[in-house]
Design a protein around this motif. Structure first.
Motif, PDB file in Angstrom:
ATOM      1  N   ASN A   1       1.360   2.240  -6.130  1.00 19.48           N
ATOM      2  CA  ASN A   1       1.131   0.812  -5.981  1.00 19.48           C
ATOM      3  C   ASN A   1       1.522   0.082  -7.267  1.00 19.48           C
ATOM      4  O   ASN A   1       1.389   0.630  -8.359  1.00 19.48           O
ATOM      5  CB  ASN A   1      -0.340   0.566  -5.657  1.00 19.48           C
ATOM      6  N   ASP A   2       2.001  -1.141  -7.134  1.00 21.14           N
ATOM      7  CA  ASP A   2       2.494  -1.860  -8.312  1.00 21.14           C
ATOM      8  C   ASP A   2       1.403  -2.116  -9.345  1.00 21.14           C
ATOM      9  O   ASP A   2       1.686  -2.177 -10.547  1.00 21.14           O
ATOM     10  CB  ASP A   2       3.179  -3.169  -7.915  1.00 21.14           C
TER      11      ASP A   2
ATOM     12  N   GLY B   1      -5.323  -7.890  -8.566  1.00 14.28           N
ATOM     13  CA  GLY B   1      -5.348  -6.448  -8.744  1.00 14.28           C
ATOM     14  C   GLY B   1      -6.424  -6.028  -9.722  1.00 14.28           C
ATOM     15  O   GLY B   1      -6.725  -6.746 -10.679  1.00 14.28           O
TER      16      GLY B   1
ATOM     17  N   PRO C   1      -6.596   3.453  -8.917  1.00 10.15           N
ATOM     18  CA  PRO C   1      -6.501   2.119  -8.305  1.00 10.15           C
ATOM     19  C   PRO C   1      -7.850   1.671  -7.781  1.00 10.15           C
ATOM     20  O   PRO C   1      -8.802   2.456  -7.682  1.00 10.15           O
ATOM     21  CB  PRO C   1      -5.498   2.336  -7.165  1.00 10.15           C
TER      22      PRO C   1
ATOM     23  N   PRO D   1       0.822  -1.215   0.000  1.00  8.43           N
ATOM     24  CA  PRO D   1       0.000   0.000   0.000  1.00  8.43           C
ATOM     25  C   PRO D   1       0.854   1.263   0.000  1.00  8.43           C
ATOM     26  O   PRO D   1       1.933   1.299   0.602  1.00  8.43           O
ATOM     27  CB  PRO D   1      -0.804  -0.123   1.296  1.00  8.43           C
ATOM     28  N   VAL D   2       0.371   2.291  -0.684  1.00  3.60           N
ATOM     29  CA  VAL D   2       1.030   3.597  -0.728  1.00  3.60           C
ATOM     30  C   VAL D   2       0.046   4.638  -0.209  1.00  3.60           C
ATOM     31  O   VAL D   2      -1.066   4.758  -0.724  1.00  3.60           O
ATOM     32  CB  VAL D   2       1.487   3.957  -2.157  1.00  3.60           C
TER      33      VAL D   2
ATOM     34  N   SER E   1       5.327   4.417   1.946  1.00  6.58           N
ATOM     35  CA  SER E   1       4.942   3.012   1.909  1.00  6.58           C
ATOM     36  C   SER E   1       5.828   2.181   2.824  1.00  6.58           C
ATOM     37  O   SER E   1       7.053   2.393   2.885  1.00  6.58           O
ATOM     38  CB  SER E   1       5.036   2.462   0.479  1.00  6.58           C
TER      39      SER E   1
ATOM     40  N   THR F   1       5.250  -4.790   2.299  1.00  4.34           N
ATOM     41  CA  THR F   1       4.614  -5.918   2.973  1.00  4.34           C
ATOM     42  C   THR F   1       5.623  -6.989   3.359  1.00  4.34           C
ATOM     43  O   THR F   1       5.577  -7.544   4.463  1.00  4.34           O
ATOM     44  CB  THR F   1       3.536  -6.531   2.055  1.00  4.34           C
TER      45      THR F   1
ATOM     46  N   GLU G   1      -9.722  -1.613  -5.057  1.00  2.68           N
ATOM     47  CA  GLU G   1      -9.578  -2.786  -4.197  1.00  2.68           C
ATOM     48  C   GLU G   1     -10.629  -3.839  -4.563  1.00  2.68           C
ATOM     49  O   GLU G   1     -11.131  -4.571  -3.720  1.00  2.68           O
ATOM     50  CB  GLU G   1      -9.717  -2.376  -2.717  1.00  2.68           C
TER      51      GLU G   1
END
Length: 359
Positions: free
Chosen positions: A120-121, A161, A176, A87-88, A93, A96, A178
């Motif tokens: 975020n990636d 993702g 982004p 997470p950013v 960040s 994880t 979730e």
């Protein structure tokens, strides 16, 4: 001409790429790239310093020359974007799977880079689809492309993702999501059985779609089919899965059962693995269709992540697309969505460079 630094920062490895934004058309020229084992370093700063020193010594001559980018005899980019596996929040960040705690302002000061952004990636994947070549994609469904329409991105890997892009003025903005943590929606008696199995196994009250459509999901589906005796287990694969089960809770495992199961399914050497991937691909397609219903991404839906390209022959067989479009009365709407499988594993790094160029 602007010198950019793009990074893909993960718990296992850090990939850095030095890029020359050579013109106003957005053309990005890769000058140098290197991979570093993340756990061998206490922080990102020494990796970047080592990288820039190596880049200064090894990049070929470019035009125009990069002398204006030199500080203390080392190339220093003007802008940088690092895609983070975690997470950013407010440009900071905590990774994880690493002890690193990153802050863009601190990185700017310690590295001497004027502007740095952390994303975020999977947000990086969103930017990355804008920079892919035709050869980086396999088009599963041509659809009817609309240049100004939204773009959707979904990708199963370690997790699931999801994200989307909206056209504003002359460029796409990346947002982004979730969505991988939305509820798993079973569509058949077998999938309802899987849902109940996972609820009982984990002693929880809901199952996210990520628990099914991901690398861990492949293993979960295999365990369900095995434990319900829907398929017969091969001893070799069974031993790999049991080793993985015994290593539950460890940060690093010695086996990757999802890869073993997928390989057996591709080779058609194990019926239980084939059944597992069949159910996985159907659930993946259904969730991609759920995302498409919400966005109507006539600019394209891109399937990224670490799994899709590796099991492309199974996706091409048809059950993914059937589940994607099988949405009752709105099915014709999804038949118009262009669906692309991303084949380039460095899409996130491409996206980090594009994001840096916009700073």
């Amino acid at each position: 001409m602007t010198l950019l630094l793009a990074g893909d920062i993960g718990g296992t490895k850090t990939i850095l790429r030095l890029v020359n934004a050579a013109d106003a058309e957005g053309s990005l020229q890769t000058l140098y790239e290197a991979i570093y084992p993340s756990r061998n370093y206490p922080d990102l700063v020494p990796i970047v310093q080592q990288f820039l020193k190596a880049a200064t010594e090894r990049i070929p001559s470019v035009s125009p020359p990069l002398t204006q980018e030199m500080k203390g005899g080392v190339l220093v980019p003007q802008k940088a974007c690092f895609a983070i596996a975690g997470p950013v929040v407010n440009n900071t960040s905590t990774l994880t799977n690493l002890t690193w705690s990153l802050d863009a302002k601190r990185l700017e000061q310690q590295l001497g880079i004027k502007s740095i952004i952390l994303i975020n990636d999977f947000a990086a994947v969103g930017y990355g689809v804008l920079g892919l070549a035709e050869s980086d994609l396999y088009t599963l469904q041509t659809g009817k492309h609309q240049p100004e329409a939204p773009i959707a991105v979904i990708g199963a890997g370690t997790g699931l993702g999801q994200g989307f892009l909206l056209r504003t003025a002359a460029i796409y903005q990346v947002f982004p999501s979730e969505g991988g943590h939305a509820d798993f929606a079973p569509r058949s008696e077998l999938e309802f059985g899987l849902l109940k199995y996972l609820l009982d196994k984990h002693n929880i009250q809901r199952i996210s779609v990520e628990r099914v459509v991901s690398g861990q999901g492949i293993v979960a589906i295999y365990q369900f089919l095995r434990d319900r005796q829907i398929g017969t287990e091969m001893p070799e694969i069974g031993q790999t899965v049991r080793t993985w089960e015994q290593e539950a809770g460890r940060s690093e495992k010695t086996v990757d059962p999802a890869a073993v199961i997928a390989k057996a399914a591709l080779e058609k050497s194990d019926r239980l693995s084939e059944q597992t991937l069949q159910l996985f691909v159907e659930a993946y397609g259904a969730e991609a269709g759920n995302l498409a219903i919400k966005l109507l991404p006539y600019g394209g839906l891109y399937v990224a992540g670490g799994i899709a390209a590796k099991i492309l022959p199974l996706i091409k067989e048809g059950s993914f697309l059937h589940s994607f479009t099988h949405k009752g009365r709105v099915s014709p709407l999804l038949e118009r969505v262009p669906v692309h499988i991303v084949l380039n594993p460095q899409v996130g790094l491409i996206g980090a460079a594009i994001c840096a160029s916009r700073l």
